[in-house]
Design a protein around this motif. Structure first.
Motif, PDB file in Angstrom:
ATOM      1  N   HIS A   1      54.322  80.285 108.294  1.00 39.31           N
ATOM      2  CA  HIS A   1      54.757  79.465 107.170  1.00 39.31           C
ATOM      3  C   HIS A   1      56.163  78.973 107.455  1.00 39.31           C
ATOM      4  CE1 HIS A   1      51.472  81.606 105.048  1.00 39.31           C
ATOM      5  NE2 HIS A   1      51.341  80.440 104.481  1.00 39.31           N
ATOM      6  N   ASN A   2      56.406  77.729 107.074  1.00 40.55           N
ATOM      7  CA  ASN A   2      57.749  77.156 107.220  1.00 40.55           C
ATOM      8  C   ASN A   2      58.262  77.180 108.644  1.00 40.55           C
ATOM      9  OD1 ASN A   2      58.080  76.653 104.438  1.00 40.55           O
ATOM     10  ND2 ASN A   2      58.536  78.816 104.128  1.00 40.55           N
TER      11      ASN A   2
ATOM     12  N   LYS B   1      57.888  89.871 102.469  1.00 43.54           N
ATOM     13  CA  LYS B   1      56.519  89.658 102.000  1.00 43.54           C
ATOM     14  C   LYS B   1      55.509  90.430 102.832  1.00 43.54           C
ATOM     15  CE  LYS B   1      57.545  85.312  99.812  1.00 43.54           C
ATOM     16  NZ  LYS B   1      57.352  83.859  99.789  1.00 43.54           N
TER      17      LYS B   1
ATOM     18  N   TYR C   1      53.204  93.257 103.284  1.00 43.97           N
ATOM     19  CA  TYR C   1      52.537  94.276 102.452  1.00 43.97           C
ATOM     20  C   TYR C   1      52.800  95.694 102.956  1.00 43.97           C
ATOM     21  CZ  TYR C   1      49.426  90.951  99.982  1.00 43.97           C
ATOM     22  OH  TYR C   1      48.912  89.958  99.190  1.00 43.97           O
ATOM     23  N   TRP C   2      52.728  95.851 104.293  1.00 47.24           N
ATOM     24  CA  TRP C   2      52.715  97.212 104.842  1.00 47.24           C
ATOM     25  C   TRP C   2      54.029  97.940 104.632  1.00 47.24           C
ATOM     26  CZ3 TRP C   2      47.804  97.752 105.348  1.00 47.24           C
ATOM     27  CH2 TRP C   2      47.015  96.672 105.765  1.00 47.24           C
TER      28      TRP C   2
ATOM     29  N   ASP D   1      65.153  86.957  96.141  1.00 47.22           N
ATOM     30  CA  ASP D   1      64.051  86.008  95.928  1.00 47.22           C
ATOM     31  C   ASP D   1      63.462  86.318  94.558  1.00 47.22           C
ATOM     32  OD1 ASP D   1      61.770  84.528  95.757  1.00 47.22           O
ATOM     33  OD2 ASP D   1      60.794  85.362  97.533  1.00 47.22           O
TER      34      ASP D   1
ATOM     35  N   ARG E   1      61.210  85.132  92.816  1.00 48.21           N
ATOM     36  CA  ARG E   1      59.774  85.009  92.573  1.00 48.21           C
ATOM     37  C   ARG E   1      58.944  85.923  93.474  1.00 48.21           C
ATOM     38  NH1 ARG E   1      57.909  80.342  90.480  1.00 48.21           N
ATOM     39  NH2 ARG E   1      56.041  81.567  90.058  1.00 48.21           N
ATOM     40  N   ASN E   2      59.585  86.748  94.284  1.00 52.71           N
ATOM     41  CA  ASN E   2      58.815  87.555  95.240  1.00 52.71           C
ATOM     42  C   ASN E   2      57.692  88.325  94.528  1.00 52.71           C
ATOM     43  OD1 ASN E   2      57.810  89.571  96.961  1.00 52.71           O
ATOM     44  ND2 ASN E   2      59.717  89.619  98.148  1.00 52.71           N
ATOM     45  N   PHE E   3      56.480  87.886  94.845  1.00 51.66           N
ATOM     46  CA  PHE E   3      55.279  88.425  94.217  1.00 51.66           C
ATOM     47  C   PHE E   3      55.145  89.931  94.469  1.00 51.66           C
ATOM     48  CE2 PHE E   3      50.554  88.751  94.126  1.00 51.66           C
ATOM     49  CZ  PHE E   3      50.352  88.210  92.879  1.00 51.66           C
TER      50      PHE E   3
ATOM     51  N   ARG F   1      56.403  96.844  88.767  1.00 53.34           N
ATOM     52  CA  ARG F   1      55.540  97.385  87.710  1.00 53.34           C
ATOM     53  C   ARG F   1      55.058  98.784  88.083  1.00 53.34           C
ATOM     54  NH1 ARG F   1      54.833  92.028  86.289  1.00 53.34           N
ATOM     55  NH2 ARG F   1      53.953  91.444  88.285  1.00 53.34           N
TER      56      ARG F   1
ATOM     57  N   PHE G   1      58.932  81.778  86.433  1.00 47.92           N
ATOM     58  CA  PHE G   1      57.655  82.064  85.774  1.00 47.92           C
ATOM     59  C   PHE G   1      57.304  83.542  85.871  1.00 47.92           C
ATOM     60  CE2 PHE G   1      52.912  82.179  85.746  1.00 47.92           C
ATOM     61  CZ  PHE G   1      52.723  81.742  84.447  1.00 47.92           C
ATOM     62  N   SER G   2      57.680  84.174  86.973  1.00 47.32           N
ATOM     63  CA  SER G   2      57.393  85.604  87.129  1.00 47.32           C
ATOM     64  C   SER G   2      58.028  86.409  85.999  1.00 47.32           C
ATOM     65  CB  SER G   2      57.920  86.114  88.477  1.00 47.32           C
ATOM     66  OG  SER G   2      57.436  85.320  89.526  1.00 47.32           O
TER      67      SER G   2
ATOM     68  N   HIS H   1      56.243  85.654  82.763  1.00 52.07           N
ATOM     69  CA  HIS H   1      54.968  86.383  82.765  1.00 52.07           C
ATOM     70  C   HIS H   1      55.186  87.844  82.404  1.00 52.07           C
ATOM     71  CE1 HIS H   1      51.292  88.318  84.060  1.00 52.07           C
ATOM     72  NE2 HIS H   1      52.070  89.158  84.708  1.00 52.07           N
TER      73      HIS H   1
ATOM     74  N   ASP I   1      59.582  71.642  83.135  1.00 52.72           N
ATOM     75  CA  ASP I   1      59.329  72.908  83.819  1.00 52.72           C
ATOM     76  C   ASP I   1      58.068  73.575  83.248  1.00 52.72           C
ATOM     77  OD1 ASP I   1      59.323  75.503  84.699  1.00 52.72           O
ATOM     78  OD2 ASP I   1      61.500  75.729  84.542  1.00 52.72           O
TER      79      ASP I   1
ATOM     80  N   SER J   1      56.722  76.400  83.747  1.00 56.47           N
ATOM     81  CA  SER J   1      56.849  77.827  83.386  1.00 56.47           C
ATOM     82  C   SER J   1      57.092  77.971  81.886  1.00 56.47           C
ATOM     83  CB  SER J   1      58.036  78.466  84.108  1.00 56.47           C
ATOM     84  OG  SER J   1      58.008  78.170  85.461  1.00 56.47           O
TER      85      SER J   1
END
Lengths: 329, 417
Positions: free
Chosen positions: B4-5, B176, B178-179, B218, B220-222, B229, B264-265, B268, B309, B311
């Protein structure tokens, strides 16, 4: 129907089928590139991505069948699960790819004769279900995610072994991952994300429970993923990226709302991300290509009925002809 | 295989670049085959050399999930104390030895990661105790056991905090992956079983701090939001002597939103916290009404600044659930009468109409006007003037947002005007 008037477009907006086929065929010969070694943990996924792209492009025989089967079987563990490559641990992500590859090339019988048998594969997958919540872990270490839940239902349905798991509980779990915006997240409470939405909606589709989706709300959220570039993003206020041509579009196709976006603009965006010379598709125009964006770009074009492509099944991201043969529908 | 990018390379590698790349491949594959040969000869038996190899490989390639798994197995076999089944630590350790776990510190790795130092040794119990007898022996054994348990805990605490430290620079470089997040999750859960609760709790609190810093880098880092959470859930759990943190977390979303309205995160997360927040406040009908009013005022202020916007509009829709038939599941106020719903809807529509006067080319405004007017039409018959407005707004939508023409067609077809 979109796509019919694309023959008059300039070369860079033609699908460079021959270049893409060659690019995918070259992927396993790039051993003099560092990236090849750094991505070994994706090898079996990569084979699924490449093989599926080739089938959709109408070149199903472009990879040698026997070597493909040999490689897939070389990744299998005694547990029945598959790793990314020989020497890599078994995980749901690779087990699903293995099943999808074998289904695509009609080689489940090889799993019986030369592998460890379908039964053990089903057992490995079923063993990863959380019997309380209905969701699935990726491997023995227990990380849970709707990606794994979808993978399990996908692979088990192809193997004809859905009865090994609690499908109803899995469905309840997906419903619990729903949000007020109509989307779904990786776990209950998590933010809606286009890729997670596709896994959730496709899982419900495998289970025959699309009735649980609020299609108007979800369709609205998904349609707003299209940016002025024509491409689709994965979440509000993010950049467009070719891979969402699959995750957003596949979801829209499952709920019957692809006409809620500008399909021609999306076709142009995907075609604009091709490397027409060396083959492959990238995330955005001008970026480096990879096989992940290549398959999802091609699959997106297939959903959009781009001429000359084989139809893709939006629930499985596999050729429709394969799904018909395997599932008999 | 998934980039990406990354700009597309148009030129082929020079000879020097090619040679340098071959050297990198050589280094990497040598490390990889050394580790594999360790495993094939001695399985997952702890060995400092094998452990150091995992460190080196993961620094080069944190996506190599199998190597993370090897590392977990080696840790369990040799660096961490053996867990006696079912028992949890009861003695509270002094807190002085906690390794600081902040983003600022560089990725210093402890010496054992380089294979230079053997871990704290664990003597097997019951050796060299032949000369003692009777009660005295029992007492000594108890002391020894306590001593040993304390030593084991100190060792484990150091091992676990070193592991968390090791992964910080990797997380910063690959936020980003996962591991890496999974590995930290594993190490943190080990702390619950191995360390006294207050010590484990402090480690988890530090983790929440790290997560907040990741969300500063970041917003918005998902991964970081999802992980947050999870960490919060554990900090609230019995295992960590926890209690609800919903008020603090609600405030966290307020701060995030005030720093950036487009997050938006954060919106949400706020929408998911509100039902719990109100339950825990034992909010009555009146309190819920005031709460909704405050949230509406908050979002109106935001919309006045950035009506383009999306969001903000998604959150606005969430708040409107209280007035929308069929959305009771998300309603903040659950006992509005139909008249109250109608009044509120009319008031919102009036507010948004005002917004349209300032920003007449923002499609979101017309989308909201259309949606809430249609909702109003579910509660009472629309006036002729309202129906005319509706058609006018749809016309604006078609013009401002032609990409979604099919949606506007379906919307119009669904009206029974």
């Amino acid at each position: 129907m979109p796509g019919n008037n694309f023959s008059s477009l300039p070369d860079e907006l033609q699908l460079a089928t021959a270049a893409h086929v060659k690019y995918i065929q070259s992927l396993d010969t790039r051993k003099d590139e560092y990236e090849y070694w750094l991505t070994e943990h994706l090898r079996l996924n990569g084979l699924y991505w490449g093989l599926t792209a080739l089938h959709l492009l109408g070149h199903p025989d472009a990879l040698p069948r026997n070597e493909t089967i040999d490689f897939v079987l070389s990744c299998q563990h005694d547990s029945g699960g598959f790793g990314a490559a020989p020497g890599h641990d078994a995980h749901m992500l690779y087990t699903v790819s293995a099943v999808q590859i074998l289904a695509t090339i009609d080689a489940f019988d090889e799993l019986e004769t030369r592998g460890k048998g379908k039964g053990l594969v089903g057992k490995f997958i079923a063993g990863l279900q959380n019997r309380e919540s209905g969701t699935f872990a990726g491997d023995e270490w227990g990380e849970e995610d709707t990606r794994f839940l979808y993978g399990a239902l996908n692979a088990l349905s192809l193997l004809g072994m859905l009865h090994l798991v609690h499908v109803d509980k899995a469905v309840q779990h997906v419903a619990a991952c729903g949000n007020f915006d109509g989307g779904y997240g990786a776990s209950p409470g998590a933010e809606s994300h286009a890729a997670q939405i596709w896994t959730c909606v496709a899982a419900l589709s495998v289970a025959g429970r699309i009735d649980l989706v609020d299609t108007d709300k979800l369709g609205r959220w998904l349609s707003e993923r299209q940016t002025p570039s024509g491409g689709l993003n994965g979440r509000p206020e993010k950049k467009e990226d070719v891979c969402y041509s699959w995750f957003v579009l596949g979801s829209l196709e499952i709920i019957g709302k692809t006409h809620w976006i500008d399909r021609e603009a999306l076709i142009k965006f995907i075609l604009g991300c091709q490397d027409t010379e060396k083959g492959g598709i990238s995330d955005r125009p001008g970026d480096a290509v990879d096989v992940w964006h290549t398959v999802f770009g091609v699959a997106g074009l297939s959903v959009l009925r781009y001429p000359g492509l084989q139809p893709v099944d939006p629930t499985y991201c596999m050729p429709k002809s394969v799904i018909r043969r395997v599932l008999g529908k | 295989m998934t980039s990406h990018n990354t700009p597309r390379q148009t030129q082929s590698r020079t000879e020097a670049q090619y040679a340098a790349e071959q050297t990198k491949i050589q280094t990497y594959t040598t490390l990889q085959s050394s580790l594999l040969s360790h495993i094939s000869t001695s399985g997952y038996t702890y060995n400092p050399e094998a452990f150091a190899l995992t460190t080196k490989i993961l620094r080069l390639n944190p996506e190599y999930y199998t190597v993370w798994n090897v590392r977990r197995r080696l840790l369990a076999d040799g660096l961490l104390s053996k867990r006696s089944s079912g028992s949890s630590p009861s003695t509270v350790l002094p807190t002085t030895s906690a390794t600081s776990d902040t983003l600022g510190s560089s990725g210093s790795s402890s010496s054992y990661q380089e294979g230079g130092e053997t871990p704290v040794s664990r003597e097997s119990p019951g050796t060299e105790k032949g000369g003692r007898s009777g009660l005295q022996l029992e007492k000594t054994q108890q002391d020894d056991a306590a001593q040993e348990s304390s030593t084991a805990q100190k060792n484990d605490q150091k091992v676990l905090t070193d592991e968390l430290q090791f992964t910080i620079p990797l997380l910063l470089a690959s936020p980003k992956c996962y591991w890496i997040w999974n590995y930290r999750r594993h190490i943190l859960s080990e702390s619950i079983f191995r360390l006294p609760t207050p010590v484990a709790r402090r480690i988890w609190l530090e983790e929440l701090g790290l997560d907040s810093q990741m969300l500063t880098r970041d917003r918005r880092n998902f991964h970081a939001w999802g992980y947050r959470r999870y960490v919060l859930g554990m900090l609230e759990s019995k295992e960590l002597d926890g209690k609800s943190m919903v008020e603090e977390e609600f405030k966290f979303t307020t701060d995030k939103i005030k720093g950036d309205l487009s997050n938006f995160s954060a919106w949400h997360s706020r929408s998911r916290l509100i039902p719990r927040l109100l339950d825990e406040r034992q909010a009555g009908n009146q309190e819920r009404r005031s709460f909704l009013e405050e949230e509406l005022a908050f979002i109106h202020d935001a919309l006045n600044v950035g009506p383009e916007d999306q969001s903000l509009w998604f959150y606005h829709q969430f708040l409107m659930a209280s007035f929308t038939p069929g959305n009771e599941q998300y309603a903040i106020v659950t006992d509005f009468s139909t008249t109250e719903k109608i009044d509120h809807l009319a008031q919102e529509i009036a507010e948004i109409k005002e917004l349209a006067e300032d920003y007449d080319d923002v499609k979101w405004i017309y989308e909201a006007l259309v949606e809430y007017t249609v909702t109003l039409g579910q509660l009472r018959k629309l006036e002729n003037e309202e129906e005319t407005d509706l058609r006018g707004w749809l016309g604006r939508l078609r013009k401002l947002d032609p990409m979604r023409q099919g949606r506007w067609d379906d919307l119009e077809a669904s009206w029974k005007l």
